[in-house]
Design an enzyme around this catalytic site. Structure first.
Site, PDB file in Angstrom:
ATOM      1  N   TYR A 183     -10.771  89.057  74.884  1.00  0.00           N
ATOM      2  CA  TYR A 183      -9.955  88.008  75.487  1.00  0.00           C
ATOM      3  C   TYR A 183     -10.722  87.393  76.648  1.00  0.00           C
ATOM      4  O   TYR A 183     -11.024  88.079  77.621  1.00  0.00           O
ATOM      5  CB  TYR A 183      -8.609  88.600  75.937  1.00  0.00           C
ATOM      6  N   LYS A 229      -9.581  86.094  71.576  1.00  0.00           N
ATOM      7  CA  LYS A 229      -8.651  85.080  72.072  1.00  0.00           C
ATOM      8  C   LYS A 229      -9.394  84.284  73.128  1.00  0.00           C
ATOM      9  O   LYS A 229      -9.862  84.837  74.116  1.00  0.00           O
ATOM     10  CB  LYS A 229      -7.403  85.729  72.676  1.00  0.00           C
TER      11      LYS A 229
END
Length: 299
Positions: free
Chosen positions: A136, A164
Site C-alpha cells: 500500500y 493499492k
C-alpha cells in the site's frame, strides 16, 4: 493464491467520544456496504483509524467483522504500523483470528526507508505469515513511495499479491499495471476518482473510502466495466467524483464518518485531535448527499 479484485470499501471504525468501539455501528456499515454490492470489505485501514486503536480494539474489530460478514464477501485487514516488528504482530493477529482473505500494509510513516529497506520490510512481513499481502503506497500521507522497480521485484514473492496505489499518479499506477502483466498480481486504485482509469489500463478495481457512503455507485463502476458497459462505468465515475472531492471539506477522516451519520448510520465521531466539520461545510456535504439521493437513506 487469492487475487484481490473489485470494489473494496475501506471501512470507518465507528467510535464514541471516549474512543470506545461502537460495535452495532460497525455491523451497520458492514451490512450497508455489502447490500450495496461491494466485492469485499477492508477494516483497520487508515480510514478506519488504525493508528488510534489499541491491540484489543483491533482484535475486536476483526472478530466482529469475520462474524458479521459470515462469508458473504472477502475480508481485508490493515496491518499498517511503523516498524516491521509491529506490522508482523498485527498481521499475525489477523491470521490468528481466521477468516481474513488478505492483509494490506502501508509503507512506514514518519520514518523514510529507502527502496532496499522497503523490500526487506515487505519480504519480512510476507515471510511471517501464510496470508496474502497487499502493498500500500500513499505518497502524500507518508512521504514514502513504492517505485515500480520495487513493486515488480516484490510481485515475485509468493504471497505478495497486489498493490493499492493512493498516489494519485496515473502514470505510476499505469507502470505498476504494465510491468506486472503476466504475474499473479493485482493493482488496485486507492484514489476513488481513478477507478475507471485503473480498469481501462488493465487494473483490478479499487479500495475506496467512498464505498462507505455510496457503495452501489462505486461497485457499479466495476460491475458495469466488467459487463462491457464502458459508458455506464465512466458515467458512474463522474457521478462519484463530487462525493470524493467533498472529502476535502474536513480533516481526514471526519467527512467519511459525518457522511455516514447523514446517511443514517451511526459512525460516531473521529478521534482527536480531529474536530467536527464546520456548519458551512457540513451543509455542503448534505447537498452532495442529496444530489446522490443518499441523504438519510437509512433513517
Amino acid at each position: 493464491m487469492f487475487q484481490p479484485k473489485g470494489i473494496i470499501p475501506a471501512l470507518v471504525t465507528p467510535m464514541d467520544r471516549s474512543g470506545n468501539l461502537l460495535e452495532d455501528g460497525l455491523r451497520e456499515v458492514i451490512d450497508y456496504t455489502i447490500e450495496g454490492g461491494v466485492h469485499g470489505v477492508f477494516v483497520l485501514g487508515s480510514t478506519g483509524e488504525i493508528y488510534g486503536l489499541d491491540t484489543k480494539q483491533k482484535q475486536r474489530v476483526l472478530e466482529i467483522t469475520v462474524d458479521h460478514v459470515a462469508g458473504r464477501v472477502p475480508i481485508y485487514a490493515g496491518a499498517s504500523e511503523i516498524t516491521t516488528k509491529d506490522c508482523i504482530q498485527t498481521t499475525q493477529l489477523a491470521e490468528s483470528i481466521g477468516g481474513i482473505s488478505a492483509v494490506s500494509v502501508l509503507t512506514p510513516y514518519f520514518i523514510t526507508p529507502n527502496q532496499e529497506e522497503l523490500k526487506e520490510h515487505y519480504k519480512a512481513i510476507a515471510g511471517s505469515t501464510n496470508l496474502p499481502i497487499i502493498l500500500y503506497g500513499n505518497d502524500e500521507k507518508t512521504n514514502v513511495s513504492i517505485s515500480p522497480d520495487t513493486a515488480v521485484e516484490l510481485a515475485d514473492v509468493e504471497n505478495i499479491v497486489a498493490i493499492k496505489d493512493s498516489s494519485g499518479d496515473m502514470s505510476k499506477m499505469g507502470e505498476y499495471i504494465r510491468r506486472t502483466q503476466g504475474k499473479d498480481f493485482s493493482v488496485l486504485a486507492g484514489r476513488d476518482t481513478l477507478i475507471f482509469g485503473n480498469l481501462c489500463y488493465g487494473g483490478s478495481g479499487g479500495i475506496a473510502s467512498t464505498g462507505n457512503v455510496a457503495p452501489a455507485i462505486v461497485a457499479g463502476i466495476y460491475d458495469a466495466y466488467i459487463a462491457g458497459e464502458f459508458e455506464k462505468s465512466r458515467e458512474l465515475q463522474y457521478k462519484l467524483a463530487p462525493l470524493r472531492l467533498a472529502f476535502g471539506l474536513g480533516s481526514f477522516p471526519v467527512v467519511m464518518k459525518e457522511a455516514l451519520n447523514l446517511v443514517g448510520i451511526n459512525a460516531g465521531v473521529t478521534l482527536g485531535p480531529i474536530n467536527e466539520m464546520s456548519p458551512q461545510n457540513r451543509e455542503k456535504l448534505i447537498q452532495v448527499l442529496k444530489d446522490l439521493n443518499l441523504y438519510q437513506v437509512r433513517v
